[in-house]
Design a protein around this motif. Sequence first.
Motif, PDB file in Angstrom:
ATOM      1  N   UNK A 411     -24.774 -42.292 -54.793  1.00  0.00           N
ATOM      2  CA  UNK A 411     -26.009 -41.357 -54.267  1.00  0.00           C
ATOM      3  C   UNK A 411     -25.701 -40.026 -54.576  1.00  0.00           C
ATOM      4  N   UNK A 412     -24.310 -39.561 -54.471  1.00  0.00           N
ATOM      5  CA  UNK A 412     -24.118 -38.096 -54.501  1.00  0.00           C
ATOM      6  C   UNK A 412     -24.167 -37.730 -56.079  1.00  0.00           C
ATOM      7  N   UNK A 413     -23.614 -38.577 -56.706  1.00  0.00           N
ATOM      8  CA  UNK A 413     -23.748 -38.331 -58.279  1.00  0.00           C
ATOM      9  C   UNK A 413     -25.168 -38.249 -58.938  1.00  0.00           C
ATOM     10  N   UNK A 414     -26.107 -39.290 -58.333  1.00  0.00           N
ATOM     11  CA  UNK A 414     -27.370 -39.251 -58.527  1.00  0.00           C
ATOM     12  C   UNK A 414     -27.918 -37.959 -58.442  1.00  0.00           C
ATOM     13  N   UNK A 415     -27.907 -37.594 -57.087  1.00  0.00           N
ATOM     14  CA  UNK A 415     -28.408 -36.422 -56.619  1.00  0.00           C
ATOM     15  C   UNK A 415     -28.113 -35.314 -57.237  1.00  0.00           C
ATOM     16  N   UNK A 416     -26.811 -35.089 -57.766  1.00  0.00           N
ATOM     17  CA  UNK A 416     -26.339 -34.039 -58.695  1.00  0.00           C
ATOM     18  C   UNK A 416     -26.955 -33.957 -60.052  1.00  0.00           C
ATOM     19  N   UNK A 417     -27.255 -35.239 -60.509  1.00  0.00           N
ATOM     20  CA  UNK A 417     -27.802 -35.234 -61.746  1.00  0.00           C
ATOM     21  C   UNK A 417     -29.207 -34.658 -61.558  1.00  0.00           C
ATOM     22  N   UNK A 421     -31.025 -31.494 -63.341  1.00  0.00           N
ATOM     23  CA  UNK A 421     -32.316 -31.590 -64.288  1.00  0.00           C
ATOM     24  C   UNK A 421     -33.238 -30.550 -63.832  1.00  0.00           C
ATOM     25  N   UNK A 422     -33.538 -30.251 -62.459  1.00  0.00           N
ATOM     26  CA  UNK A 422     -34.289 -29.564 -61.864  1.00  0.00           C
ATOM     27  C   UNK A 422     -34.136 -27.928 -62.351  1.00  0.00           C
ATOM     28  N   UNK A 423     -32.628 -27.673 -62.348  1.00  0.00           N
ATOM     29  CA  UNK A 423     -32.173 -26.211 -62.668  1.00  0.00           C
ATOM     30  C   UNK A 423     -32.519 -26.120 -64.090  1.00  0.00           C
ATOM     31  N   UNK A 424     -32.087 -27.121 -64.930  1.00  0.00           N
ATOM     32  CA  UNK A 424     -32.490 -27.019 -66.472  1.00  0.00           C
ATOM     33  C   UNK A 424     -33.884 -26.773 -66.855  1.00  0.00           C
ATOM     34  N   UNK A 425     -34.908 -27.605 -66.003  1.00  0.00           N
ATOM     35  CA  UNK A 425     -36.486 -27.376 -66.235  1.00  0.00           C
ATOM     36  C   UNK A 425     -36.626 -26.115 -65.651  1.00  0.00           C
ATOM     37  N   UNK A 426     -36.219 -25.566 -64.571  1.00  0.00           N
ATOM     38  CA  UNK A 426     -36.427 -24.103 -64.299  1.00  0.00           C
ATOM     39  C   UNK A 426     -36.268 -23.040 -65.124  1.00  0.00           C
TER      40      UNK A 426
END
Length: 430
Positions: A411-417, A421-426
């Motif tokens: 769950x932690x790794x999935x949340x980090x991914x 992605x949100x940072x890259x999109x921003x």
Amino acid sequence: MITHIRMKNFKSWQDSGTVKLAPLTGFFGTNSSGKSSLLQMLLLLKQTIGRNEVIFFGDENSLVNLGNFRELIHGHQPNSELYFGISCKLSHSFPDLFRTPFQTMHFAFDTVIRENEGNLITERFQYISLSSDTKIAWENNSLFNGIQNLTSIFIQNCYGLPSSENSSDIPKALTAFSSTFEELFSHVYYLGPTRVQPQRQYHWAKTHPENIGKNGEEMIDALLSARVRQLKTSKKEKGGTIEERISSWLRDMDLAYSFSLEPTGTLDDNDYIVRIQKSPNSAQVTLADMGHGLADLLPLLVHCYYVPEGSTLILEQPGVHLHPLAQAQLADLFLDVIAERNLQILVESHSEHLLTRLQRRIAEKQVTKDQIALYFCRNNDGTSTIEPLEVKESGEIKNWPENFFGDVMGDMFAMTDVQAKHIAEQSSED
């Protein structure tokens, strides 16, 4: 102490195999995996004590209500035989009731029950003294000592309670064994997963209950009885009052700073109120004003210190409303009472925190591995299986089922991914 159990054709268990029990035994597993059934077998035997019927499946007032033979027999096959087996070693705190030529304190028992034309019958039962190799077996209304037929005798239930019709012909050996069986189960106590709703005021009818009830309904009566009788938590020197130990555990678990049980009027009124102070500077409130956690834990604490020393406690989902730290400290509570009060605790739980604390105590060598037995139950296509958990000296469990307590790291790794992605999109938008 009950040292082993086995059941065949009981609910989801086609054959549990021999399950070794320790002073503290934990059953874990998914929902409907058969954990509760392992404990219900013992409750069935307890509620059959003294009854003039083969086995008492229960009603709305009993410890457990399992309907009838056809509802609980494995696969609902009415031609199957129901088998229960136990072995036990009675605690030295039990009275010496038996003055017979052989030793019955350490014995094994098993029984077979079946249905015949709609009637429940005891097919057979046997007792074996594991101290002296004395054996008594019953089948087809005949009692054997393993070699020869002793006598013809009618019995009332599955553990060999003789019929009153032939009370004068009962061999002493059967009397000793069946009385030992009854003594054992008279010291088995159960606390279920639900609790009665806490009240703002309690009235004590000056009763002295044997236990606190399956849902904690006799908790206040038990506390006041213990106060009047000046009961200590243990016969050992460090034994204090039950109320003192309750207050200590509530502080350790960070659930309350103080606990008190006070009369609301004159002592003759016998009306009492439970007052809780959350912190040193907070106002006192009633138990009814506290959350579910404290109302869930308080009966458990009373239960652990009120039952006689040497008893066996059966607990289903203790601490289900407690926060993680308090769940972990339940493990320390259980270890404390099995050491101080010589109790045996059989617990069914889903708590990762309770299990982790037990592993830690093993690693710290505060408890030996032979004092704890841990099991994992599964249900595959309607049939339950049980697997002993292999605990190393380090506390690590070698064969713990993957992801039973969830995939925290996953769950932690999935949340980090997702965050990446949100940072890259921003960044691309900027």
